[in-house]
Structures are given as structure tokens and as C-alpha cells.
Design a protein around this motif. Sequence first.
Motif, PDB file in Angstrom:
ATOM      1  N   TRP A   6       0.405  -1.138  -0.199  1.00 55.41           N
ATOM      2  CA  TRP A   6      -0.311   0.282  -0.070  1.00 55.41           C
ATOM      3  C   TRP A   6       0.943   1.262  -0.050  1.00 55.41           C
ATOM      4  CZ3 TRP A   6       1.942  -2.119   4.248  1.00 55.41           C
ATOM      5  CH2 TRP A   6       1.969  -0.798   5.436  1.00 55.41           C
ATOM      6  N   TRP A  22      -3.332  10.381  -4.434  1.00 52.29           N
ATOM      7  CA  TRP A  22      -2.759  11.454  -5.251  1.00 52.29           C
ATOM      8  C   TRP A  22      -2.353  10.871  -6.632  1.00 52.29           C
ATOM      9  CZ3 TRP A  22      -2.009   9.348   0.116  1.00 52.29           C
ATOM     10  CH2 TRP A  22      -1.595   7.342  -0.699  1.00 52.29           C
ATOM     11  N   ARG A  44     -13.989  -4.954  -2.254  1.00 54.02           N
ATOM     12  CA  ARG A  44     -15.000  -4.821  -3.525  1.00 54.02           C
ATOM     13  C   ARG A  44     -14.642  -3.363  -4.377  1.00 54.02           C
ATOM     14  NH1 ARG A  44     -19.998  -6.820  -5.347  1.00 54.02           N
ATOM     15  NH2 ARG A  44     -20.259  -5.146  -6.528  1.00 54.02           N
ATOM     16  N   SER A  49     -12.112   0.935  -7.825  1.00 49.76           N
ATOM     17  CA  SER A  49     -11.365   2.114  -8.456  1.00 49.76           C
ATOM     18  C   SER A  49     -11.210   1.504  -9.265  1.00 49.76           C
ATOM     19  CB  SER A  49     -10.583   1.917  -6.503  1.00 49.76           C
ATOM     20  OG  SER A  49      -9.903   1.309  -6.889  1.00 49.76           O
ATOM     21  N   VAL A 126     -10.125   7.193   3.675  1.00 49.65           N
ATOM     22  CA  VAL A 126      -9.955   6.089   4.535  1.00 49.65           C
ATOM     23  C   VAL A 126      -8.314   5.925   4.478  1.00 49.65           C
ATOM     24  CG1 VAL A 126      -9.356   3.485   2.955  1.00 49.65           C
ATOM     25  CG2 VAL A 126     -11.600   4.908   2.221  1.00 49.65           C
TER      26      VAL A 126
HETATM   27  N1  LIG Z   1      -3.542   4.062  -0.872  1.00 48.29           N
HETATM   28  C1  LIG Z   1      -3.206   2.451  -1.163  1.00 48.29           C
HETATM   29  O1  LIG Z   1      -2.324   1.441  -1.381  1.00 48.29           O
HETATM   30  C2  LIG Z   1      -4.382   1.476  -1.565  1.00 48.29           C
HETATM   31  C3  LIG Z   1      -4.905   0.215  -1.642  1.00 48.29           C
HETATM   32  C4  LIG Z   1      -5.780  -0.143  -1.788  1.00 48.29           C
HETATM   33  C5  LIG Z   1      -6.997   0.611  -1.816  1.00 48.29           C
HETATM   34  N2  LIG Z   1      -6.970   1.994  -1.824  1.00 48.29           N
HETATM   35  C6  LIG Z   1      -8.312   2.761  -1.349  1.00 48.29           C
HETATM   36  O2  LIG Z   1      -8.955   2.719  -0.659  1.00 48.29           O
HETATM   37  C7  LIG Z   1     -10.527   2.564  -0.831  1.00 48.29           C
HETATM   38  C8  LIG Z   1     -11.447   1.588  -0.708  1.00 48.29           C
HETATM   39  O3  LIG Z   1     -11.261   0.695   0.813  1.00 48.29           O
HETATM   40  P1  LIG Z   1     -11.846   0.482   1.496  1.00 48.29           P
HETATM   41  O4  LIG Z   1     -11.167  -0.346   3.021  1.00 48.29           O
HETATM   42  O5  LIG Z   1     -13.348   1.305   1.342  1.00 48.29           O
HETATM   43  O6  LIG Z   1     -12.703  -1.316   0.707  1.00 48.29           O
HETATM   44  P2  LIG Z   1     -12.506  -2.518   0.654  1.00 48.29           P
HETATM   45  O7  LIG Z   1     -11.666  -2.661   1.434  1.00 48.29           O
HETATM   46  O8  LIG Z   1     -11.603  -2.135  -1.161  1.00 48.29           O
HETATM   47  O9  LIG Z   1     -13.318  -3.027  -0.101  1.00 48.29           O
HETATM   48  C9  LIG Z   1     -14.479  -3.437   0.628  1.00 48.29           C
HETATM   49  C10 LIG Z   1     -15.306  -4.399   0.877  1.00 48.29           C
HETATM   50  O10 LIG Z   1     -15.006  -5.466   0.242  1.00 48.29           O
HETATM   51  C11 LIG Z   1     -16.270  -6.682   0.940  1.00 48.29           C
HETATM   52  N3  LIG Z   1     -15.554  -7.183   1.671  1.00 48.29           N
HETATM   53  C12 LIG Z   1     -14.438  -7.204   3.004  1.00 48.29           C
HETATM   54  N4  LIG Z   1     -14.807  -7.337   3.701  1.00 48.29           N
HETATM   55  C13 LIG Z   1     -14.913  -8.737   3.061  1.00 48.29           C
HETATM   56  C14 LIG Z   1     -15.757  -9.742   3.808  1.00 48.29           C
HETATM   57  N5  LIG Z   1     -14.626 -10.565   5.123  1.00 48.29           N
HETATM   58  N6  LIG Z   1     -16.488 -10.879   3.428  1.00 48.29           N
HETATM   59  C15 LIG Z   1     -17.155 -10.146   1.879  1.00 48.29           C
HETATM   60  N7  LIG Z   1     -16.210  -8.728   1.475  1.00 48.29           N
HETATM   61  C16 LIG Z   1     -15.894  -9.022   2.222  1.00 48.29           C
HETATM   62  C17 LIG Z   1     -17.433  -5.591   1.014  1.00 48.29           C
HETATM   63  O11 LIG Z   1     -17.650  -5.824  -0.342  1.00 48.29           O
HETATM   64  P3  LIG Z   1     -19.110  -5.729  -0.786  1.00 48.29           P
HETATM   65  O12 LIG Z   1     -20.311  -4.339  -0.345  1.00 48.29           O
HETATM   66  O13 LIG Z   1     -19.084  -5.834  -1.844  1.00 48.29           O
HETATM   67  O14 LIG Z   1     -20.216  -6.416   0.199  1.00 48.29           O
HETATM   68  C18 LIG Z   1     -16.904  -4.118   1.756  1.00 48.29           C
HETATM   69  O15 LIG Z   1     -17.586  -3.315   1.124  1.00 48.29           O
HETATM   70  C19 LIG Z   1     -10.368   3.471  -2.061  1.00 48.29           C
HETATM   71  O16 LIG Z   1     -10.253   4.999  -1.869  1.00 48.29           O
HETATM   72  C20 LIG Z   1      -8.749   2.815  -2.662  1.00 48.29           C
HETATM   73  O17 LIG Z   1      -8.380   3.426  -4.285  1.00 48.29           O
HETATM   74  C21 LIG Z   1      -6.089   2.448  -1.103  1.00 48.29           C
END
Ligand SMILES: NC(=O)c1ccc[n+]([C@@H]2O[C@H](COP(=O)([O-])OP(=O)(O)OC[C@H]3O[C@@H](n4cnc5c(N)ncnc54)[C@H](OP(=O)(O)O)[C@@H]3O)[C@@H](O)[C@H]2O)c1
Length: 162
Positions: A6, A22, A44, A49, A126
Amino acid sequence: MINFIWAEDNEHHIGYKGKLPWYLPNDLKFFKKTTLNKVVVMGRNTFESFPGLLPNRINIVLSRKTDLVETDTLKIVHSIPELNNLLETYSEDIFIIGGATLFSELYVNVNRLYQTKINNTFDGDVVMIPIDYTHWKLIETIPGIIDEKNVYDHEFRIYDKK
Ligand SMILES: NC(=O)c1ccc[n+]([C@@H]2O[C@H](COP(=O)([O-])OP(=O)(O)OC[C@H]3O[C@@H](n4cnc5c(N)ncnc54)[C@H](OP(=O)(O)O)[C@@H]3O)[C@@H](O)[C@H]2O)c1
């Protein structure tokens, strides 16, 4: 080997409005080089994204919903136990690529961290999970090169679990 990868800013922000806060192409290149031909696991929201599947990698997406359609390189799992069963079938390195929900749920399993530290502060909604770095040994630091396309001071840090 289970890895986290990450990028975070000085406030541990990793996401904003469903995207990265960024634009740092060097980090995207590092991410690609590190994860190519490996297995990537994402939530998801992180999957949505991206413009599509991450090429030349097995993409595994966690979702509780049933609308996503599997292909040869896209696997959908609906729970952590289902994910763990699937991961046992791969010999390749596994990269948990986020987001915060996934990092939180899978922290107990991880052996190595690939952290891109961006020395700046951005709007974010986040945040990376808290990590106690006394349990981790810094094994490599790679300075990021600043240029006209990569304007933020950054470095790549790799940690192994002690
Ligand atoms: N800077 C970085 O390195 C980096 C890396 C990754 C992401 N990001 C950013 O982080 C943000 C997204 O992160 P987030 O935390 O909001 O979401 P996320 O972890 O990407 O996704 C969450 C979704 O995953 C599914 N999920 C999670 N745990 C689960 C489980 N135990 N069983 C079944 N499904 C599960 C669910 O989807 P459903 O709603 O479909 O059930 C949940 O709503 C975005 O802004 C992205 O750009 C940044």
C-alpha cells in the motif's frame, strides 16, 4: 508468503472518494513490478477503483454480494474462510492490496509489508490500519525519484515480521 502492499501519506491516508488521494506514477510502477504474475487480493471497493482487472495477475475480490462474474483471472470470494481456502491452492506469493477493510481483516496472516511512504498530506477518507512497527524489521528502503511527473517526496519501505 502473504504480503501487504500500500501507499500512505503522513496522516496514514490511503484513499479519497473511492480513489487514491494522489497521482504518483512511480508508485504505480513499483506496485506493478512487485505484484506482476502474483496473486492479488482486494476488497470490492478497491476493485471498483480500477478501470478493470489487473493484468497478468490472478485477481481475487472479496464481496458479500453475488453480482460479480468470475473469469479465469478473476476469482470472487464471499468470506475470509473462503478466501483462506482459495489461497491454499496457490503457490505464488499473495499480495493483499487493500483497502483498509482487507488490511484489517488479514493483518494476522501477513509476513511482509511493502509500504510506500509519501512525505505529504492529502485529503483522505480511508486510513491505513495502525501498525505496531516494533513487531516488524525494516529490511530495505528504496528512495523514490522526484521528477516532473513524480512531484512528491516518497520512499519504498519493506518490512519483515520479526
Ligand atoms: N493507497 C493505497 O495503497 C490503497 C490501496 C487499496 C485501496 N485504496 C483506497 O482505499 C479505498 C477503498 O478501501 P475500503 O476500505 O473502503 O474498501 P475495500 O477494503 O477495498 O472493500 C471493502 C468491501 O470488500 C468486501 N469485503 C470486505 N471484507 C469482506 C468479508 N470478510 N467478506 C466479504 N466481503 C468483504 C465488501 O464488499 P461488498 O460491499 O461488495 O460486500 C466491502 O464493502 C479506495 O479509496 C481505494 O482507492 C488505497
